[in-house]
Design an enzyme around this catalytic site. Structure first.
Site, PDB file in Angstrom:
ATOM      1  N   TYR A 132      -3.329  14.520   4.627  1.00 36.83           N
ATOM      2  CA  TYR A 132      -3.164  15.752   3.856  1.00 36.83           C
ATOM      3  C   TYR A 132      -4.463  16.153   3.146  1.00 36.83           C
ATOM      4  O   TYR A 132      -4.478  17.162   2.448  1.00 36.83           O
ATOM      5  CB  TYR A 132      -2.070  15.582   2.802  1.00 36.83           C
ATOM      6  N   LYS A 179       0.870   1.189   8.053  1.00 31.77           N
ATOM      7  CA  LYS A 179       0.695   0.950   9.489  1.00 31.77           C
ATOM      8  C   LYS A 179      -0.667   0.263   9.676  1.00 31.77           C
ATOM      9  O   LYS A 179      -1.515   0.699  10.464  1.00 31.77           O
ATOM     10  CB  LYS A 179       0.767   2.298  10.246  1.00 31.77           C
ATOM     11  N   ASP A 212       7.175   1.963  11.040  1.00 32.36           N
ATOM     12  CA  ASP A 212       8.202   2.140  12.085  1.00 32.36           C
ATOM     13  C   ASP A 212       9.360   1.172  11.858  1.00 32.36           C
ATOM     14  O   ASP A 212      10.532   1.536  11.978  1.00 32.36           O
ATOM     15  CB  ASP A 212       7.599   2.010  13.495  1.00 32.36           C
ATOM     16  N   ASP A 236       6.239  11.564   3.231  1.00 33.56           N
ATOM     17  CA  ASP A 236       6.880  12.833   3.598  1.00 33.56           C
ATOM     18  C   ASP A 236       8.033  12.563   4.555  1.00 33.56           C
ATOM     19  O   ASP A 236       9.161  13.033   4.371  1.00 33.56           O
ATOM     20  CB  ASP A 236       5.818  13.722   4.267  1.00 33.56           C
TER      21      ASP A 236
END
Ligand code: ATP
Length: 340
Positions: A132, A179, A212, A236
């Site tokens: 972002y 991640k 995930d 988000d």
């Protein structure tokens, strides 16, 4: 009760369903304040895609000045057209006022039938960095590049917010979601910082989940999560997933907090598919107002308003369509006022 305290608040109704849910929110907050002696001076500004079409400005300077002065704002959703030339107003506000902590409590409401009763978790999403940051370039006409920015400062301060909150509110565990197995440097730095901060809070347990896996865990057994601490993009996505656990986007509130000011807003977007039809659920924005009242040290007003919302849900007679009822936006607001 006569008004003894008046709070100046910047109000941004926004686009799509924004004006409808904002009108309902203002009415119920006024009604709650009347019971506890607090009043509100709303400074309203047209911002967003509709304002841009009308006045050529997404975020007028007068609105920014008002937020700077009042230090508290509440806003409906604003639309961001996909593609070039029109940057997100939310991202701009978060950057301008350095609202680094996005705080989203996800809690089941009584009477809403979901697969997961009794959810009560909090998301702390870093609000200013990550993909972002808005650093995008076309390398050539066929290759676009977006830069993911993660800093020690940004990661450490959001981690501190999450752990401070956990400590203050007796929360047991913080999960840092990342991640780092793939983004070894950026997400690697994020979890390095969150782990370091966790060491200062021995009373709060700390764990790390890859994003995930966290998505799967959230739909298999969401009860294992207490406080979720994560970066901007994962936050988000996880916020919408968690909204689904408790009945949808119409319910979940949010707050963007910085050192100087705070802006409260629902998790949902402008929902153009139902805009202007008196179909939107204003609960998310009303619950955002509950967070705002707490922030303004109006704890009693916040409690009364939250109790009234829960009463309407427990009663189940005046619910909006998204949660299985037939009531309109305004009727729901009226029911909350009656419950007060
Ligand atoms: P954004 O990109 O701005 O976050 P979005 O496209 O992800 O927006 P929303 O505008 O939040 O999505 O809408 C997603 C779906 O949820 C739509 O079908 C919309 O009607 C529904 N929805 C969102 N908010 C509400 C609400 N307050 N009440 C009822 N339905 C809602």
């Amino acid at each position: 009760m006569s008004t003894t305290r008046t709070h100046k608040i910047t109000l941004i109704p926004g686009d799509g369903i924004g004006p409808e849910v904002t009108a309902a929110m203002v009415q119920v907050v006024e009604a709650a304040g009347q019971q506890t002696g607090c009043g509100f001076d709303w400074h309203s500004f047209e911002c967003g895609a509709d304002a841009y079409a009308k006045n050529g400005e997404i975020l007028p300077k007068a609105a920014l000045d008002s937020i700077e002065q009042n230090r508290v704002a509440i806003k409906g959703p604003t639309a961001t057209p996909i593609g070039g030339g029109f940057s997100s107003m939310n991202v701009a506000l978060r950057k301008k006022f350095d609202l680094f902590a996005n705080f989203r409590p996800v809690k089941s409401l009584p009477g809403i039938k979901t697969n997961y009763p009794g959810i009560d978790l909090i998301i702390f999403r870093e609000n200013t960095e990550d993909l972002y940051a808005g650093l995008e370039v076309m390398i050539n006409p066929d290759i676009a590049q977006s830069m993911k920015i993660i800093t020690r400062k940004g990661s450490t301060r959001i981690a501190k917010s999450a752990f401070e909150y956990a400590k203050k509110h007796g929360r047991k565990k913080v999960h840092s979601i990342h991640k780092a197995n793939i983004m070894k440097l950026s997400d690697g730095l994020f979890i390095k910082c969150t782990k370091e901060v966790s060491e200062g809070y021995p009373e709060v347990a700390y764990a790390e989940h890859i994003v995930d896996n966290a998505c799967m865990q959230l739909v298999m057994n969401p009860y294992q999560y207490d406080v979720i601490l994560t970066e901007n993009l994962y936050g988000d996505i996880l916020s919408d997933l968690c909204s689904g656990l408790v009945g949808g986007l119409g319910l979940v509130p949010g707050a963007n907090i910085g050192a100087e000011c705070a802006i409260f807003e629902a998790v949902h977007g402008s929902a153009p598919d139902i805009a202007g039809q008196d179909k939107a659920n204003p609960t998310a924005l009303i619950q955002s107002a509950v967070l705002m009242l707490d922030h303004l040290d109006e704890g009693e007003t916040a409690k009364k308003l939250q109790a009234a919302i829960e009463k309407v849900y427990a009663d189940g007679k005046t619910l909006t369509r998204d949660v299985g009822g037939a009531a309109g936006t305004k009727a729901f607001g009226d029911a909350v006022i009656a419950a007060l």
